[in-house]
Scaffold this motif. Structure first.
Motif, mmCIF file in Angstrom:
data_model
loop_
_atom_site.group_PDB
_atom_site.id
_atom_site.type_symbol
_atom_site.label_atom_id
_atom_site.label_comp_id
_atom_site.label_asym_id
_atom_site.label_seq_id
_atom_site.Cartn_x
_atom_site.Cartn_y
_atom_site.Cartn_z
ATOM 1 N N ARG A 88 -7.712 -3.446 10.745
ATOM 2 C CA ARG A 88 -6.757 -2.929 9.750
ATOM 3 C C ARG A 88 -5.314 -3.332 10.097
ATOM 4 O O ARG A 88 -4.525 -3.651 9.216
ATOM 5 C CB ARG A 88 -6.814 -1.398 9.696
ATOM 6 N N ASP B 87 -3.443 5.486 -6.345
ATOM 7 C CA ASP B 87 -2.750 5.298 -5.052
ATOM 8 C C ASP B 87 -1.321 5.863 -5.056
ATOM 9 O O ASP B 87 -0.702 5.991 -4.008
ATOM 10 C CB ASP B 87 -2.755 3.814 -4.630
ATOM 11 N N MET C 170 -5.205 15.216 -2.954
ATOM 12 C CA MET C 170 -4.926 13.778 -3.087
ATOM 13 C C MET C 170 -4.209 13.492 -4.405
ATOM 14 O O MET C 170 -3.285 12.685 -4.471
ATOM 15 C CB MET C 170 -6.239 12.962 -3.048
ATOM 16 N N LYS D 121 -0.657 -8.032 -4.520
ATOM 17 C CA LYS D 121 -1.054 -6.888 -3.697
ATOM 18 C C LYS D 121 -2.163 -7.299 -2.733
ATOM 19 O O LYS D 121 -3.010 -8.135 -3.071
ATOM 20 C CB LYS D 121 -1.554 -5.746 -4.602
ATOM 21 N N MET E 189 -5.289 6.548 4.070
ATOM 22 C CA MET E 189 -6.725 6.457 3.811
ATOM 23 C C MET E 189 -7.336 5.273 4.570
ATOM 24 O O MET E 189 -8.441 5.374 5.107
ATOM 25 C CB MET E 189 -6.926 6.314 2.297
ATOM 26 N N LEU E 190 -6.600 4.176 4.647
ATOM 27 C CA LEU E 190 -7.103 2.992 5.358
ATOM 28 C C LEU E 190 -7.284 3.284 6.846
ATOM 29 O O LEU E 190 -8.243 2.843 7.463
ATOM 30 C CB LEU E 190 -6.134 1.814 5.176
ATOM 31 N N LEU F 66 -0.243 7.004 0.683
ATOM 32 C CA LEU F 66 -1.579 7.608 0.547
ATOM 33 C C LEU F 66 -2.666 6.590 0.883
ATOM 34 O O LEU F 66 -3.609 6.890 1.615
ATOM 35 C CB LEU F 66 -1.741 8.130 -0.897
ATOM 36 N N GLU F 67 -2.515 5.375 0.360
ATOM 37 C CA GLU F 67 -3.510 4.329 0.651
ATOM 38 C C GLU F 67 -3.480 3.973 2.140
ATOM 39 O O GLU F 67 -4.529 3.784 2.762
ATOM 40 C CB GLU F 67 -3.250 3.084 -0.209
ATOM 41 N N ARG G 14 -7.760 6.276 8.182
ATOM 42 C CA ARG G 14 -8.857 7.234 8.353
ATOM 43 C C ARG G 14 -10.215 6.534 8.214
ATOM 44 O O ARG G 14 -11.137 6.766 9.009
ATOM 45 C CB ARG G 14 -8.757 8.355 7.319
ATOM 46 N N SER G 15 -10.322 5.659 7.204
ATOM 47 C CA SER G 15 -11.621 5.001 6.984
ATOM 48 C C SER G 15 -11.961 4.040 8.121
ATOM 49 O O SER G 15 -13.109 3.631 8.269
ATOM 50 C CB SER G 15 -11.640 4.289 5.631
ATOM 51 N N ASN H 221 1.306 4.475 -6.600
ATOM 52 C CA ASN H 221 2.330 3.468 -6.918
ATOM 53 C C ASN H 221 2.562 3.392 -8.423
ATOM 54 O O ASN H 221 1.655 3.630 -9.212
ATOM 55 C CB ASN H 221 1.920 2.092 -6.383
ATOM 56 N N PRO I 200 0.850 -1.197 0.000
ATOM 57 C CA PRO I 200 0.000 0.000 0.000
ATOM 58 C C PRO I 200 0.884 1.245 0.000
ATOM 59 O O PRO I 200 1.866 1.306 0.741
ATOM 60 C CB PRO I 200 -0.825 -0.119 1.285
ATOM 61 N N SER I 201 0.561 2.193 -0.851
ATOM 62 C CA SER I 201 1.337 3.439 -0.884
ATOM 63 C C SER I 201 1.043 4.210 0.404
ATOM 64 O O SER I 201 0.044 3.938 1.087
ATOM 65 C CB SER I 201 0.919 4.273 -2.092
ATOM 66 N N ASP J 293 -4.828 -6.907 9.334
ATOM 67 C CA ASP J 293 -4.743 -7.089 7.874
ATOM 68 C C ASP J 293 -3.308 -6.943 7.357
ATOM 69 O O ASP J 293 -2.974 -7.439 6.288
ATOM 70 C CB ASP J 293 -5.624 -6.051 7.155
ATOM 71 N N GLN J 294 -2.490 -6.231 8.108
ATOM 72 C CA GLN J 294 -1.106 -6.011 7.642
ATOM 73 C C GLN J 294 -0.297 -7.304 7.636
ATOM 74 O O GLN J 294 0.775 -7.363 7.042
ATOM 75 C CB GLN J 294 -0.412 -4.935 8.487
ATOM 76 N N PHE K 3 -8.497 3.992 -5.699
ATOM 77 C CA PHE K 3 -9.469 3.681 -4.649
ATOM 78 C C PHE K 3 -10.374 4.884 -4.437
ATOM 79 O O PHE K 3 -10.058 5.988 -4.885
ATOM 80 C CB PHE K 3 -8.779 3.282 -3.334
#
Lengths: 310, 146
Positions: free
Chosen positions: A219, B43, A163, B61, A72-73, A68-69, A75-76, B45, A65-66, A222-223, B143
């Motif tokens: 979350r 995202d 974003m 991924k 976002m994860l 940014l992702e 925050r969500s 990437n 995940p970048s 999930d990592q 996303f």
């Protein structure tokens, strides 16, 4: 004239060989064979199975995940913004090695994304400047320039544009590093962002809170799925000493994540919403996580992250 | 003299063509493939490479529950339509764009987080006497920001 032409010829041949050496010997992203394993419902084994035919000659990409992702994860999952958890921008002057700059490019980009998602305008500008400093230090040309900062300032109240700017600057950095065969640095940047996300998420879960039905905890668990990818990404660049030191940290994390039991349905099903054309992948996952293991994970992540920002 | 000039030209060709192919892929990913993600947020990437007809690529991924994703997979105009499949950890095919007229995108969400494999193939053309074409292939993810 003839001497000059001969020199030119010699240089041309030298450059030709140099270019063949530099660009022709690149191994790309091909990976070593992975061990085969039987399909079970345990997530770790299932993921091994996913990698089973990797030995065939083909380009392989591992996508973490970048930053940014990651932001976002978090925050969500309902996290509350806490600027004190972010890496202080004043620390940016402390990072002078490639490893520390790469890690903190990922960390600051994650913090930048996190601040932006919560509409923290001044913090967003500060973190973009800190990320720029890291990118400049790594010699990543024009990934983040003065124009980027100006665009950010002009659109500071437009989250979609922000974003887009963050996504573009991160892509500029990673593409520059990959194009210039600096894949180890590119991997370290990604791991920095991933560890920062893990740090922010674990810190936001109070010790007293129940781990069940907690989206942020889900979350974090999930990592365990991304850990495989982190390890493979680093293994690809394990000839780099900076990567080797990070691998030790990730091995420590793996030892803790291994204590989290995650079982998922082995055959996933799909259904398509005909109105939106969005497919839902249906599955069930059972997780066993004890408070002791969570505490251990939180502590280890804190130590690793503290080393990265110090 | 002419021989030397030719050799110098070849040397520069050898030096700069590999860099240019990468640069073209970055431009291709940024200016062409990223557009396929709209209205999803990219995202950030970067996954792109020069592939030749008959070559394959794979990407691994983790996708997270509750998020809505779009995958966009694009190839340069000189390449045949790119084939891609999405597989779960048990190698079950969840989606194949061959069944959807070689669409470049797939929108999806997950009930629980999963690690998926994206298998990409540049098909070969029927004409075997022709030189196989090479071009950029980009794999991008978007996303929805919640």
């Amino acid at each position: 004239m003839s001497i000059m032409v001969n020199k030119m010829f010699t240089r041309a041949v030298f450059l030709a060989f140099l270019s063949m050496f530099l660009f022709g010997c690149k191994s790309g992203n091909q990976k070593q064979p992975a061990e085969e394993s039987e399909i079970t419902v345990d997530v770790s084994e299932l993921n091994q199975d996913l990698f089973q035919d990797i030995n065939e000659a083909k380009q392989i990409f591992y996508s973490l995940p970048s930053p940014l992702e990651t932001a976002m994860l978090i925050r969500s999952a309902g996290a509350i913004y806490d600027e004190d958890l972010l890496n202080n921008v004043d620390n940016s002057g402390n990072y002078t090695t490639n490893k520390s700059m790469a890690l903190n490019l990922g960390i600051y980009t994650c913090d930048l994304s996190f601040a932006s998602l919560y509409d923290q305008t001044q913090a967003s500008i500060s973190y973009m400047n800190a990320a720029k400093k890291m990118a400049d230090g790594l010699g990543i040309l024009d990934a983040i320039n003065d124009e980027t900062i100006e665009r950010l300032e002009e659109n500071i109240n437009n989250r979609d544009v922000i974003m887009d700017i963050i996504s573009e600057t991160f892509m500029n950095s990673s593409s520059y590093l990959k194009e210039n065969d600096r894949t180890a640095i590119a991997a370290i940047v990604l791991v920095g962002g991933w560890v920062e996300g893990l740090y922010l998420a674990t810190q936001m879960v109070p010790d007293s809170v129940s781990l069940k039905n907690n989206k942020l905890v889900d979350r974090i668990v999930d990592q365990k799925l991304s850990l495989d990818i982190v390890m493979r990404l680093l293994a690809d660049n394990s000839d780099n000493p900076d990567v080797q030191s990070i691998q030790k940290d990730i091995d420590d994390l793996k030892a803790i994540f291994d204590k989290i039991i995650m079982k998922t349905s082995s055959n996933l099903e799909t259904s398509v919403d005909t109105a939106t054309d969005v497919t839902t992948i249906k599955s069930q996952t059972q997780v066993t996580l004890t408070p002791e293991v969570f505490k251990e994970l939180k502590k280890k992540v804190e130590i690793i992250r503290s080393n990265y920002i110090s | 003299m002419k021989r030397y000039v030719t050799l110098i030209f070849i040397s520069f060709f050898l030096i700069f063509i590999p860099l240019n192919s990468h640069a073209q892929c970055k431009g291709f990913a940024k200016n062409v493939c990223k557009m396929e993600l709209v209205p999803y947020t990219h995202d950030g990437n970067y996954h792109a490479a020069v592939l030749t007809e008959g070559e394959e690529a794979e990407l691994y991924k983790t996708f997270y529950s509750g998020q809505e994703y779009r995958i966009a997979i694009c190839g340069s105009d000189n390449l045949p339509e790119i084939e891609f499949k999405i597989m779960d950890a048990s190698q079950n095919v969840l989606f194949s764009n061959k069944d959807k007229d070689f669409t470049k995108t797939w929108d999806f969400k997950l009930e629980t987080s999963q690690q998926l494999k994206i298998a990409v193939k540049v098909p070969t053309r029927g004409d075997k006497s022709a030189e196989p074409e090479s071009g950029c292939v980009a794999i991008m993810f978007g996303f929805k920001v919640k």
